[in-house]
Design a protein around this motif. Sequence first.
Motif, PDB file in Angstrom:
ATOM      1  N   MET A   1     -15.593  10.606   6.811  1.00  0.00           N
ATOM      2  CA  MET A   1     -15.766  11.199   7.818  1.00  0.00           C
ATOM      3  C   MET A   1     -16.660  12.621   7.724  1.00  0.00           C
ATOM      4  O   MET A   1     -16.002  13.503   6.863  1.00  0.00           O
ATOM      5  N   ASP A   2     -17.654  12.840   8.350  1.00  0.00           N
ATOM      6  CA  ASP A   2     -18.370  14.177   8.042  1.00  0.00           C
ATOM      7  C   ASP A   2     -17.757  15.317   9.157  1.00  0.00           C
ATOM      8  O   ASP A   2     -16.777  14.952   9.959  1.00  0.00           O
ATOM      9  N   ALA A   3     -18.274  16.669   8.918  1.00  0.00           N
ATOM     10  CA  ALA A   3     -17.419  17.839   9.362  1.00  0.00           C
ATOM     11  C   ALA A   3     -17.304  17.656  10.806  1.00  0.00           C
ATOM     12  O   ALA A   3     -16.471  18.244  11.387  1.00  0.00           O
ATOM     13  N   ARG A   4     -18.695  17.425  11.442  1.00  0.00           N
ATOM     14  CA  ARG A   4     -18.718  17.415  12.919  1.00  0.00           C
ATOM     15  C   ARG A   4     -17.793  16.436  13.723  1.00  0.00           C
ATOM     16  O   ARG A   4     -17.097  16.582  14.695  1.00  0.00           O
ATOM     17  N   LYS A   5     -17.715  15.285  12.902  1.00  0.00           N
ATOM     18  CA  LYS A   5     -16.594  14.240  13.461  1.00  0.00           C
ATOM     19  C   LYS A   5     -15.243  14.922  13.134  1.00  0.00           C
ATOM     20  O   LYS A   5     -14.377  14.643  14.097  1.00  0.00           O
ATOM     21  N   ILE A   6     -15.051  15.490  12.229  1.00  0.00           N
ATOM     22  CA  ILE A   6     -13.516  15.870  11.881  1.00  0.00           C
ATOM     23  C   ILE A   6     -13.130  17.042  13.009  1.00  0.00           C
ATOM     24  O   ILE A   6     -12.255  16.983  13.425  1.00  0.00           O
ATOM     25  N   ILE A   7     -14.088  17.952  13.204  1.00  0.00           N
ATOM     26  CA  ILE A   7     -13.823  18.884  14.164  1.00  0.00           C
ATOM     27  C   ILE A   7     -13.773  18.280  15.708  1.00  0.00           C
ATOM     28  O   ILE A   7     -12.740  18.788  16.250  1.00  0.00           O
ATOM     29  N   GLY A   8     -14.529  17.429  15.899  1.00  0.00           N
ATOM     30  CA  GLY A   8     -14.467  16.783  17.199  1.00  0.00           C
ATOM     31  C   GLY A   8     -12.981  15.825  17.366  1.00  0.00           C
ATOM     32  O   GLY A   8     -12.419  16.102  18.476  1.00  0.00           O
TER      33      GLY A   8
ATOM     34  N   PHE B   1     -10.192  21.774  11.033  1.00  0.00           N
ATOM     35  CA  PHE B   1     -10.971  21.239   9.844  1.00  0.00           C
ATOM     36  C   PHE B   1     -10.014  20.266   9.322  1.00  0.00           C
ATOM     37  O   PHE B   1     -10.239  19.670   8.022  1.00  0.00           O
ATOM     38  N   VAL B   2      -8.876  20.087   9.656  1.00  0.00           N
ATOM     39  CA  VAL B   2      -7.887  19.370   8.911  1.00  0.00           C
ATOM     40  C   VAL B   2      -8.366  17.862   8.975  1.00  0.00           C
ATOM     41  O   VAL B   2      -8.430  17.171  10.178  1.00  0.00           O
ATOM     42  N   GLU B   3      -8.653  17.132   7.889  1.00  0.00           N
ATOM     43  CA  GLU B   3      -9.067  15.729   7.919  1.00  0.00           C
ATOM     44  C   GLU B   3      -8.055  14.758   8.465  1.00  0.00           C
ATOM     45  O   GLU B   3      -6.923  14.622   8.094  1.00  0.00           O
ATOM     46  N   PRO B   4      -8.378  13.912   9.312  1.00  0.00           N
ATOM     47  CA  PRO B   4      -7.175  13.000  10.059  1.00  0.00           C
ATOM     48  C   PRO B   4      -7.072  11.867   9.031  1.00  0.00           C
ATOM     49  O   PRO B   4      -7.654  11.684   8.148  1.00  0.00           O
ATOM     50  N   PRO B   5      -5.792  11.189   9.154  1.00  0.00           N
ATOM     51  CA  PRO B   5      -5.377  10.239   8.143  1.00  0.00           C
ATOM     52  C   PRO B   5      -6.382   9.155   8.227  1.00  0.00           C
ATOM     53  O   PRO B   5      -7.125   8.849   9.324  1.00  0.00           O
ATOM     54  N   PRO B   6      -6.774   8.376   6.967  1.00  0.00           N
ATOM     55  CA  PRO B   6      -7.767   7.327   7.144  1.00  0.00           C
ATOM     56  C   PRO B   6      -7.329   6.149   8.200  1.00  0.00           C
ATOM     57  O   PRO B   6      -6.215   6.074   8.561  1.00  0.00           O
ATOM     58  N   ASN B   7      -8.344   5.714   8.876  1.00  0.00           N
ATOM     59  CA  ASN B   7      -8.423   4.803  10.078  1.00  0.00           C
ATOM     60  C   ASN B   7      -7.443   5.212  11.161  1.00  0.00           C
ATOM     61  O   ASN B   7      -7.008   4.412  11.929  1.00  0.00           O
ATOM     62  N   SER B   8      -7.525   6.633  11.347  1.00  0.00           N
ATOM     63  CA  SER B   8      -6.710   7.125  12.648  1.00  0.00           C
ATOM     64  C   SER B   8      -7.742   6.751  14.035  1.00  0.00           C
ATOM     65  O   SER B   8      -8.827   6.957  13.851  1.00  0.00           O
ATOM     66  N   PRO B   9      -7.007   6.389  14.876  1.00  0.00           N
ATOM     67  CA  PRO B   9      -7.590   5.921  16.004  1.00  0.00           C
ATOM     68  C   PRO B   9      -8.077   7.348  16.821  1.00  0.00           C
ATOM     69  O   PRO B   9      -7.418   8.562  16.351  1.00  0.00           O
TER      70      PRO B   9
END
Length: 87
Positions: free
Chosen positions: A1-8, A66-74
């Motif tokens: 997941m890129d940074a913009r998606k993580i922030i969003g 900036f915390v990366e969500p767990p993999p496959n998080s809805p």
Amino acid sequence: MDARKIIGWNLRKLRVEKGLSQERLALEAHIDRAYVGRVERGKENVTVATLEALAQVLDVPVGALFVEPPPNSPTPPALPAGRRTRR
């Protein structure tokens, strides 16, 4: 997941947890509501100043965005539609 998606992803999650609409968040952060929507969809490169304003309204440290969500998080759920009842 890129940074913009993580922030969003984090922005939407935190906003919904606080019970804020995009419009209310934008109003309190002094930015455009449509911009908040684009940030949540990962379509905007957000400035540090904007991240600070959003984090301040959400009452979280900037790093929380900036915390990366767990993999496959809805995608975090949306707020229920309609106006909130007055207290």
